[in-house]
Design a protein around this motif. Sequence first.
Motif, short mmCIF file in Angstrom:
data_model
loop_
_atom_site.label_atom_id
_atom_site.label_comp_id
_atom_site.label_asym_id
_atom_site.label_seq_id
_atom_site.Cartn_x
_atom_site.Cartn_y
_atom_site.Cartn_z
N LEU A 10 39.48 24.04 38.55
CA LEU A 10 38.88 22.97 39.34
C LEU A 10 37.35 23.02 39.29
O LEU A 10 36.68 21.98 39.44
CB LEU A 10 39.36 23.05 40.80
N SER A 11 36.79 24.20 39.09
CA SER A 11 35.34 24.33 39.06
C SER A 11 34.75 24.07 37.68
O SER A 11 33.53 24.14 37.50
CB SER A 11 34.93 25.74 39.53
N SER A 116 35.12 16.63 34.50
CA SER A 116 35.15 17.93 35.18
C SER A 116 36.59 18.30 35.54
O SER A 116 37.50 17.47 35.50
CB SER A 116 34.31 17.86 36.46
N ARG A 118 37.84 19.05 38.42
CA ARG A 118 38.31 18.35 39.62
C ARG A 118 38.71 16.91 39.29
O ARG A 118 39.72 16.41 39.78
CB ARG A 118 37.22 18.38 40.69
N HIS A 119 37.93 16.27 38.45
CA HIS A 119 38.28 14.90 38.05
C HIS A 119 39.55 14.87 37.21
O HIS A 119 40.33 13.92 37.29
CB HIS A 119 37.12 14.27 37.28
N ALA A 121 42.04 16.86 37.69
CA ALA A 121 43.12 16.97 38.68
C ALA A 121 43.40 15.62 39.33
O ALA A 121 44.56 15.22 39.49
CB ALA A 121 42.74 18.00 39.74
N TYR A 122 42.34 14.88 39.68
CA TYR A 122 42.53 13.53 40.22
C TYR A 122 43.20 12.63 39.19
O TYR A 122 44.05 11.79 39.53
CB TYR A 122 41.19 12.93 40.64
#
Length: 387
Positions: A10-11, A116, A118-119, A121-122
């Motif tokens: 995620l990072s 990224s 996190r993106h 994951a979204y």
Amino acid sequence: MSNGLLASLLSEPAVSAPPRRVWRDWALVGVLSAAALLEGLLREQLVWGPWPMMAVALLGLTLLWRRQFPLAMTTISMGTFIVLDQVARVVEGEPVQAFASAFLLIHVYALFRWASGRHCAYGLIVMAAALTSGLMVDWTGIGDAIGGAIVLLFPAVLGAEVRHLLQRRDLAHEKVKIAERELLARELHDTVAHHVSAIAVQAQAGRVVGVKDPAAALDALAIIESEASKTLAEMRSIVGTLRDAGSDAPAAAELAPQSGLADIPGLAHAAAAGPPVRIEMRGVEGVGPTVGAALYRVAQESITNARRHAVDATRVSVRIDGDGERVRLVIDDDGVGHRTASASSDGFGLIGMTERAELLGGALEAGPNGDRGWRVAATIPIDGAAS
């Protein structure tokens, strides 16, 4: 451990400086728009006729921003198809099912290639919603559902693998550059140690003879001044280039003499195998030890590569010319073998040679030499002043 892995994923930052839009992106949008319009005109029994295909053609424009805004473009495209399919299912009793919607897979690839962690994951949530929507409006069995999931995830895996492959390559390149900087640090140590030793010897001699012969003491002071000036010049030419090295120079550099210009002729006889090497040197007076060491390493690497990789080569030519301001090194061969940046005798290769030349304010070029052969050309300021 799993929590740590998830946090690491995620990072993951977005890829910096993605490629700018080029003509191929416009060509891709043009092909998609043409395919969507043709599908709308030629395909029979299409829900709402050609109108949904016009929406697909407009959605194709999102491909132009897929690298800069991968999550937003993926969400807009997939979200629009989710709405179209659900509305068509309620109004017409069946989904749109546009074949041209396959371009969504390009968005999936771009998402995992550039966004990224996190993106990404979204984006997986958006992809799951799109897959669920498609299964709701057109359920054909568990086998097709699994197949659809595999097709949707394949470009995601491909994008992530390409991303990590290029990251590993960039990391390897950076290690080569750091290694070159460490070698320069060792050479700086050798050069400074030589000059400082001369200063110490002359200072001791000046103290001894100063009492009886003041003139001799003045001569010793002149030598000390000259050696100190040379030391400062060498340090100014290198220390500034090492500030962004990314790792500290070795604490205990070896005191073995470094190879320089005087050692280049010996490269012609370093190995019996391979084509003969002819070396010419002109106008190299005043070349400092640091620049000389850089020229030696470039010549050594290039000669070794020519002997190993130049197929059917009959000669290797090394020319070094100085004009008082710059010194130019050119290595030619007449082989037919294909050479790449990875061809190297010790792992440094073209990347390391280029880094060494640039650190000293110069430049290096390598490539085919006309219809036959290979050329490496390096140009470095004679005082090694970093740009």
